[in-house]
Design a protein around this motif. Structure first.
Motif, mmCIF file in Angstrom:
data_model
loop_
_atom_site.group_PDB
_atom_site.id
_atom_site.type_symbol
_atom_site.label_atom_id
_atom_site.label_comp_id
_atom_site.label_asym_id
_atom_site.label_seq_id
_atom_site.Cartn_x
_atom_site.Cartn_y
_atom_site.Cartn_z
ATOM 1 N N UNK A 181 -3.749 4.492 2.981
ATOM 2 C CA UNK A 181 -3.377 5.663 3.451
ATOM 3 C C UNK A 181 -4.869 4.661 5.317
ATOM 4 N N UNK A 182 -6.122 4.518 4.683
ATOM 5 C CA UNK A 182 -6.396 4.313 6.124
ATOM 6 C C UNK A 182 -6.281 2.883 7.190
ATOM 7 N N UNK A 183 -5.186 1.623 5.677
ATOM 8 C CA UNK A 183 -4.796 0.840 6.503
ATOM 9 C C UNK A 183 -3.352 0.462 6.774
ATOM 10 N N UNK A 184 -2.863 2.230 6.439
ATOM 11 C CA UNK A 184 -1.417 2.184 6.703
ATOM 12 C C UNK A 184 -0.488 1.100 6.339
ATOM 13 N N UNK A 185 -0.786 0.727 5.226
ATOM 14 C CA UNK A 185 0.078 0.029 3.545
ATOM 15 C C UNK A 185 1.665 0.552 3.062
ATOM 16 N N UNK A 186 2.476 0.345 3.708
ATOM 17 C CA UNK A 186 3.525 1.244 3.250
ATOM 18 C C UNK A 186 4.389 -0.256 2.170
ATOM 19 N N UNK A 187 3.711 -1.475 1.915
ATOM 20 C CA UNK A 187 4.468 -2.233 0.793
ATOM 21 C C UNK A 187 3.590 -3.347 0.753
ATOM 22 N N UNK A 188 3.844 -4.267 -0.219
ATOM 23 C CA UNK A 188 3.085 -5.216 -0.551
ATOM 24 C C UNK A 188 2.724 -6.215 0.792
ATOM 25 N N UNK A 189 1.828 -6.990 0.544
ATOM 26 C CA UNK A 189 0.684 -7.692 1.778
ATOM 27 C C UNK A 189 2.829 -8.745 2.263
ATOM 28 N N UNK A 190 2.542 -9.011 3.471
ATOM 29 C CA UNK A 190 4.053 -10.477 4.331
ATOM 30 C C UNK A 190 5.323 -9.440 4.072
ATOM 31 N N UNK B 13 12.144 -14.525 5.165
ATOM 32 C CA UNK B 13 12.611 -14.544 4.471
ATOM 33 C C UNK B 13 13.426 -12.920 3.960
ATOM 34 N N UNK B 14 14.521 -12.565 3.690
ATOM 35 C CA UNK B 14 15.195 -11.491 2.590
ATOM 36 C C UNK B 14 14.410 -11.850 1.640
ATOM 37 N N UNK B 15 13.460 -10.380 1.514
ATOM 38 C CA UNK B 15 13.543 -10.061 0.263
ATOM 39 C C UNK B 15 13.994 -10.228 -0.944
ATOM 40 N N UNK B 16 13.154 -11.503 -2.093
ATOM 41 C CA UNK B 16 14.343 -11.923 -3.392
ATOM 42 C C UNK B 16 14.046 -11.067 -3.976
ATOM 43 N N UNK B 17 15.392 -10.159 -4.671
ATOM 44 C CA UNK B 17 15.555 -8.712 -5.129
ATOM 45 C C UNK B 17 14.843 -9.438 -7.018
ATOM 46 N N UNK B 18 14.910 -10.172 -7.123
ATOM 47 C CA UNK B 18 14.700 -11.369 -8.318
ATOM 48 C C UNK B 18 13.340 -11.959 -8.933
ATOM 49 N N UNK B 19 12.923 -12.409 -7.943
ATOM 50 C CA UNK B 19 11.523 -12.621 -7.735
ATOM 51 C C UNK B 19 10.023 -11.407 -8.103
ATOM 52 N N UNK B 20 9.519 -12.143 -9.244
ATOM 53 C CA UNK B 20 8.392 -10.608 -9.437
ATOM 54 C C UNK B 20 8.252 -10.537 -7.635
ATOM 55 N N UNK B 21 7.376 -9.289 -8.361
ATOM 56 C CA UNK B 21 6.512 -8.921 -6.642
ATOM 57 C C UNK B 21 5.162 -9.774 -6.469
ATOM 58 N N UNK B 22 4.698 -9.899 -5.795
ATOM 59 C CA UNK B 22 3.885 -10.491 -5.180
ATOM 60 C C UNK B 22 2.899 -9.871 -4.661
ATOM 61 N N UNK B 23 1.748 -10.456 -4.844
ATOM 62 C CA UNK B 23 0.562 -10.237 -3.432
ATOM 63 C C UNK B 23 0.300 -8.453 -3.278
ATOM 64 N N UNK B 24 0.318 -7.980 -4.226
ATOM 65 C CA UNK B 24 -0.095 -6.471 -4.447
ATOM 66 C C UNK B 24 -1.563 -6.282 -4.835
ATOM 67 N N UNK B 25 -2.137 -5.349 -4.700
ATOM 68 C CA UNK B 25 -4.058 -4.836 -4.833
ATOM 69 C C UNK B 25 -3.556 -4.146 -6.335
ATOM 70 N N UNK B 26 -5.098 -4.226 -6.998
ATOM 71 C CA UNK B 26 -5.026 -3.502 -8.254
ATOM 72 C C UNK B 26 -4.266 -2.337 -7.593
ATOM 73 N N UNK B 27 -4.655 -1.526 -6.892
ATOM 74 C CA UNK B 27 -4.545 -0.284 -6.376
ATOM 75 C C UNK B 27 -3.535 0.335 -6.409
ATOM 76 N N UNK B 28 -2.465 -1.153 -6.110
ATOM 77 C CA UNK B 28 -0.769 -0.625 -6.219
ATOM 78 C C UNK B 28 -0.372 -0.879 -7.115
ATOM 79 N N UNK B 29 -1.174 -1.782 -7.959
ATOM 80 C CA UNK B 29 -0.486 -2.607 -9.345
ATOM 81 C C UNK B 29 -0.609 -1.074 -10.529
ATOM 82 N N UNK B 30 -2.019 -0.124 -10.412
ATOM 83 C CA UNK B 30 -1.723 0.231 -11.497
ATOM 84 C C UNK B 30 -1.145 1.756 -10.994
ATOM 85 N N UNK B 31 -1.067 2.707 -9.286
ATOM 86 C CA UNK B 31 0.686 3.072 -9.010
ATOM 87 C C UNK B 31 1.522 3.718 -9.478
ATOM 88 N N UNK B 32 1.644 1.655 -9.694
ATOM 89 C CA UNK B 32 2.735 1.343 -10.156
ATOM 90 C C UNK B 32 3.488 2.110 -11.271
#
Length: 381
Positions: free
Chosen positions: A240-249, A266-285
């Motif tokens: 909320x404080x950092x207005x984050x709505x998606x992974x870094x980049x 580049x357009x996000x490659x749907x088949x690649x693993x998601x990267x540059x996420x925080x622990x907070x985002x990983x937990x929420x997912x």
């Protein structure tokens, strides 16, 4: 491989991965956690000068007395240093002078290594090689952040690619039992991997694949970044404080997700693993999927059955010492132990990790909000 060859190969690799940088790229520090490439090149050189040459080479002459102050990182026992947020303020020494410094230390190290150093020195030397390789990985984190936050998204020459995930995930069952954890071989490891001990694990199932970009877009489009029920309290505050709505980049352009990569924007490659996420985002997912993240012990036990190494994988384990952990005296004892608070463990390796840093007992660690490292998500149920 003899010591001299190991040293020269490692040192040359750092020069090679920097070869396409522009002079202006070397000194930029857009955030406190980002160190300029010039600083990495000098700091890894200072390590050998400080802990090998100054201590063990007879009649060694320090290249520049100011460099210890400029390029020490966090070794309090090694003296005063420039504060981390100020690393990007240094226009002097110049880039050319830093490379001259590297050449000087390299010449002195080769001469020293020809003299068959003692076993004690060899252990410090090996730590220096591992340290240099860590900074080569950190260089990729930092230069991606530096270039990925510029308007034109420039890039550098590189051969860094995340593999596509072609097959649906399979769930690997790990049985209940008592397991041995920690490094056991007569090979290099960091002190935080020692203190081999037993842990009891309940039965669990772990995915053989990382979470993909497609999976993560589904998470985003479900409204997850607006659903406080999925998040740790700190995580919710963070996004909320950092207005984050998606992974870094990640950026949405004309209704489609794009991301900055080391190959460009580049357009996000749907088949690649998601990267540059925080622990907070990983937990929420994981919460959204009604699953969880593995503990670092579950991950280590399962590591023989999973293909890891694309991204560092967040675990749900705090970074704490193993039983009977002890740290070396002096500055080298500051390498890991003093960071064992308020950080979370990541396991595995990434596409920018040196080959000999990839082992099942390696314990990487970052604060839970960090996203600039090459981090991903593996689920457990």
């Amino acid at each position: 491989m003899i010591l001299k060859d190991s040293y020269l190969n490692t040192r040359q690799k750092f020069v090679t991965i920097c070869k396409s940088l522009k002079t202006e790229d070397y000194s930029v520090q857009p955030k406190v956690f980002v160190s300029p490439p010039k600083w990495h090149l000098a700091h890894s050189t200072w390590f050998f000068e400080q802990f090998v040459l100054s201590e063990f080479k007879e009649h060694y002459k320090i290249y520049d007395e100011d460099f210890a102050y400029l390029f020490n990182s966090y070794y309090n026992n090694a003296g005063k240093r420039v504060l981390r947020p100020n690393r990007g303020l240094m226009t002097r020494p110049t880039v050319d002078e830093v490379y001259q410094y590297r050449n000087y230390v390299d010449e002195q190290m080769v001469e020293f290594l020809n003299q068959d150093p003692s076993e004690k020195v060899k252990k410090i030397f090996e730590l220096g090689i591992q340290h240099e390789q860590q900074h080569q990985e950190l260089f990729y984190y930092d230069i991606k952040y530096i270039l990925g936050h510029q308007p034109t998204f420039p890039t550098i020459e590189n051969n860094i690619h995340l593999a596509e995930i072609e097959q649906p995930s399979k769930w690997l069952k790990i049985g209940e039992g008592v397991y041995d954890i920690g490094h056991k071989y007569d090979t290099f490891c960091y002190d935080n991997e020692l203190g081999r001990h037993k842990v009891f694990l309940h039965e669990f199932e772990i995915s053989d694949q990382l979470v993909t970009n497609k999976d993560y877009i589904d998470f985003i489009e479900s409204g997850a970044y607006k659903n406080f029920n999925l998040w740790h309290a700190e995580g919710w505050d963070f996004v909320q404080q950092n207005d984050i709505v998606a992974p870094e980049y990640w950026h949405k352009v004309d209704g489609k997700w794009h991301q900055y990569t080391l190959q460009g924007f580049l357009p996000v490659n749907l088949k690649q693993p998601v990267s540059h996420v925080s622990l907070y985002e990983a937990y929420a997912f994981a919460e959204w999927k009604q699953m969880r993240l593995p503990t670092e012990f579950e991950w280590e036990v399962a590591s023989k059955q999973i293909d890891y190494g694309q991204l560092w994988e967040w675990t749900n384990s705090a970074y704490l010492p193993y039983p009977n952990f002890s740290k070396a005296p002096g500055a080298l004892g500051e390498y890991n132990g003093k960071f064992m608070i308020n950080q979370m463990v990541l396991r595995g390796a990434s596409v920018v990790t040196a080959d000999n840093h990839s082992r099942s007992t390696y314990r990487n660690f970052f604060h839970p909000e960090m996203r600039w490292q090459f981090s991903g998500i593996r689920l457990v149920k």
